[in-house]
Each structure stands twice: as C-alpha cells, then as structure tokens.
Motif scaffolding. Sequence first.
Motif, short mmCIF file in Angstrom:
data_model
loop_
_atom_site.label_atom_id
_atom_site.label_comp_id
_atom_site.label_asym_id
_atom_site.label_seq_id
_atom_site.Cartn_x
_atom_site.Cartn_y
_atom_site.Cartn_z
N UNK A 135 60.01 89.04 46.34
CA UNK A 135 59.88 87.56 46.63
C UNK A 135 59.27 87.59 47.99
N UNK A 136 58.27 87.17 47.81
CA UNK A 136 57.38 86.71 49.04
C UNK A 136 57.78 85.24 49.55
N UNK A 137 57.20 85.03 50.82
CA UNK A 137 57.23 83.77 51.45
C UNK A 137 57.00 82.39 50.49
N UNK A 138 55.62 82.96 49.94
CA UNK A 138 55.18 81.76 48.89
C UNK A 138 56.25 81.39 47.90
N UNK A 174 48.53 78.47 46.08
CA UNK A 174 48.64 77.29 45.15
C UNK A 174 49.56 77.06 44.07
N UNK A 175 50.28 78.14 43.88
CA UNK A 175 51.61 78.09 42.81
C UNK A 175 52.57 76.89 43.50
N UNK A 176 52.54 76.83 44.78
CA UNK A 176 53.74 75.82 45.42
C UNK A 176 52.94 74.31 45.38
N UNK A 188 51.40 75.89 35.57
CA UNK A 188 50.33 76.68 36.11
C UNK A 188 50.61 78.09 35.81
N UNK A 189 51.98 78.43 35.31
CA UNK A 189 52.27 79.73 35.03
C UNK A 189 52.33 79.99 33.56
N UNK A 190 51.79 78.94 32.73
CA UNK A 190 51.69 79.19 31.24
C UNK A 190 50.33 79.53 30.68
N UNK A 191 50.47 80.18 29.64
CA UNK A 191 49.33 80.39 28.77
C UNK A 191 48.98 79.33 27.88
N UNK A 192 47.99 79.27 27.10
CA UNK A 192 47.57 78.02 26.60
C UNK A 192 48.60 78.00 25.33
N UNK A 198 43.38 74.35 40.52
CA UNK A 198 43.89 75.01 41.54
C UNK A 198 43.34 76.51 41.70
N UNK A 199 43.62 77.33 40.78
CA UNK A 199 43.24 78.62 40.53
C UNK A 199 41.82 78.87 40.83
N UNK A 200 41.02 77.94 40.31
CA UNK A 200 39.58 77.87 40.49
C UNK A 200 39.13 77.57 41.87
#
Length: 355
Positions: free
Chosen positions: A5-8, A86-88, A113-117, A315-317
């Motif tokens: 569990x990171x800070x982000x 960028x996930x936040x 942002x976590x999901x596949x197509x 965002x990931x790009x």
Amino acid sequence: MEFDISLWAIIGFTFAAYAVVGNDALQTLGTFILSNGRLHWSVLFAFAAIILVAVFTYGWVINGGDPSYGRLANTAKYPVVDIQWYHTLPPLVLLVITRLGIPVSTSFMVLAIFATLDGLTSMTIKSMLGYGLAFVTALVLYLVLTPTLEKFFRRTEHQQHFIGWVLLQWITTAYLWGVWLAQDFANIFVFLPRELTAFESFGAMSIIVVLLAYTFANRGGPVQAVLKSKSNVTDIRSATIIDFTYASLLFFFITLNDIPMSTTWVFLGLIGGREIGMNAMGKTREWQEVARIIFSDAGKLFIGFVISVALAVLLPMLASSMTGGGAEATPLSDVVEESIAPDSGTDETDPQLFR
C-alpha cells in the motif's frame, strides 16, 4: 499480483472514499436525511455508521479479506496495478464535480482507469440495463400509487411521523444502505490490495467513517439539490417507498452477477420514472419541466461517463510522455495505443478483448 500500500494508494483511496460517500449520499441516504431534518445529524450518522461497520466486517470475513464483495475478483477485467499519481486524479475530479452538485457515476469515474475494455463494456451494459429497469419499474409503480397512496400522503401530511412509519423508514434505510455498500465498496477498495489484513481493514474503515460523519454534518452536501428538486421526497412515507424500491433493484443486480455497475444510473432511472408516473396521474408540474429535469440528470450522467473514459485513456499516456515511457499503462490506454499504432501487418485480433 501483490503490491504494497503506497502513499499514492492511500491518497487515491481517501479521495475515492470521500467522493463516493459524498456523491452517493444523495442516492442511499438523501431521502433519509431530508425527511429526518428535525433530528440532529449525529443521530442519523451513528445509525449509518453502525450499518457501514457491520456490512464492511461481514464482507471482509466471508470474502477472505476482500471487502469489495468479490466485485474486483475478476482480474482479467479489473487488473491489480501499482497505484501511480495519475490513478488518484479521477476520484479527485469526481470530488470537484460532487462539490458542484452534479450527480455523476462514481463507478465509471473511479473504476474506468483500472478496467480492461471488456470490464468497461460489461459495466456499461449492466448500468444501462439498471437505468432502464429502474425507469420502467418506477413508472408503472407510480402510475398506481399516485392517485391512491401518494394522494393519501398529501392529505395526511401531519401523520407522517407516526411511529410505525418512522420505524419502517429506518428499517428500509438500513436495507438500502447495506445493499448499496455491498455494490459500491469496489469503487473505493480498488486502490488497495484484494486481501486486507485486520489492521489495514480497520484503518480503511475508520477513514470512511470519518468522511461519512463530515457528509452528514453537511446534510448531504450540494448534490442534495438534485433530490430536493423532485416531487414529494421529504415525506417519510414517500421516502420509504423510494428507498425500498431502489434497494430491491440493487439487491436484484447484486444477485444477478458480480459485475460492478453504476448505482447512480439506477437511482436516476428510478427518480425519472417516478416523476413521469406522478405527473401523468397528478400533474404536479408542467411536462416541459419534467422533461428538463430528466434530460438534465441523464445529460450529467453522460458527461460523467465521457470524462471518466477520457481520463482512463489520456492520463496514462500523459504520464508516459512525462516519464519517457516509464509509466505503467492502464488497460484502456493500451487498447487505444494499439488501435492508433501503425499496421503491424497482421490481421490477428487479441482474443482477450472479447472474453
């Protein structure tokens, strides 16, 4: 895939918890807050907090440390990733939109942002089905109830605080709040490991309870204006019928499958069908006004959907370009990058996208 569990992750979890609780208090606890305005907010909060702790604990125990009730168990659709900055941002955007009083889907805004197509498609289809079923159910129900029960409620407004109705409303609210939490915990816990220790669970639950207290202290916040614009929602008896119908719809979809869905779409479908049914039988307002309210709410849902998908792709790009390609792409951004990449000379299609 395991990750610490990171800070982000903590920041994303906190943003998501506040945005989800603040936005969805409209759906699950909005009528409860409005119709019990005579009571101090701390009484209402204590009631909701007890249910939250019970539902959280039960889900964590029966699912082996996963409080999301298995909504995120399919890692082919909702992969476990290392949380980056960028996930936040999507829950932060949701937080801002919530402060503006706009009811958008937290499920799409946070999970896209976590999901596949495949995951996004499944969630969209289920949410559209939820809106349609809720709309039709409420329309038929209030075509029957408006000239009968709702008419009686208007004539006997002074009797709404009869102890029997008050007790029934609180029971119904517990039912609704419980099934909603089982459905929407995934929107918050997607930032954390799929299995939490007791210490991690207690810390996460404590954060949600504190944010819930703040929401109650603000009587639901700006997004409550959406509910206040609807017909006769402050009467305890009317509120009880709304909540029971909504809870039963959510329970149906929970038992249907474990695919996450937008509870906001279900709620606004229910409210939209109710408005048309009541107006058809009682002419509570001009039809132009009814249409404006329904299309306004639906438009906000669509805007939220577009924003969530755009954030999931862009965002990931953006992060990758800033770090020279060092950022981890998300499933949707991978799909877009592959679709715009030069032709590799093969006609093979990735079977993962259609499972």
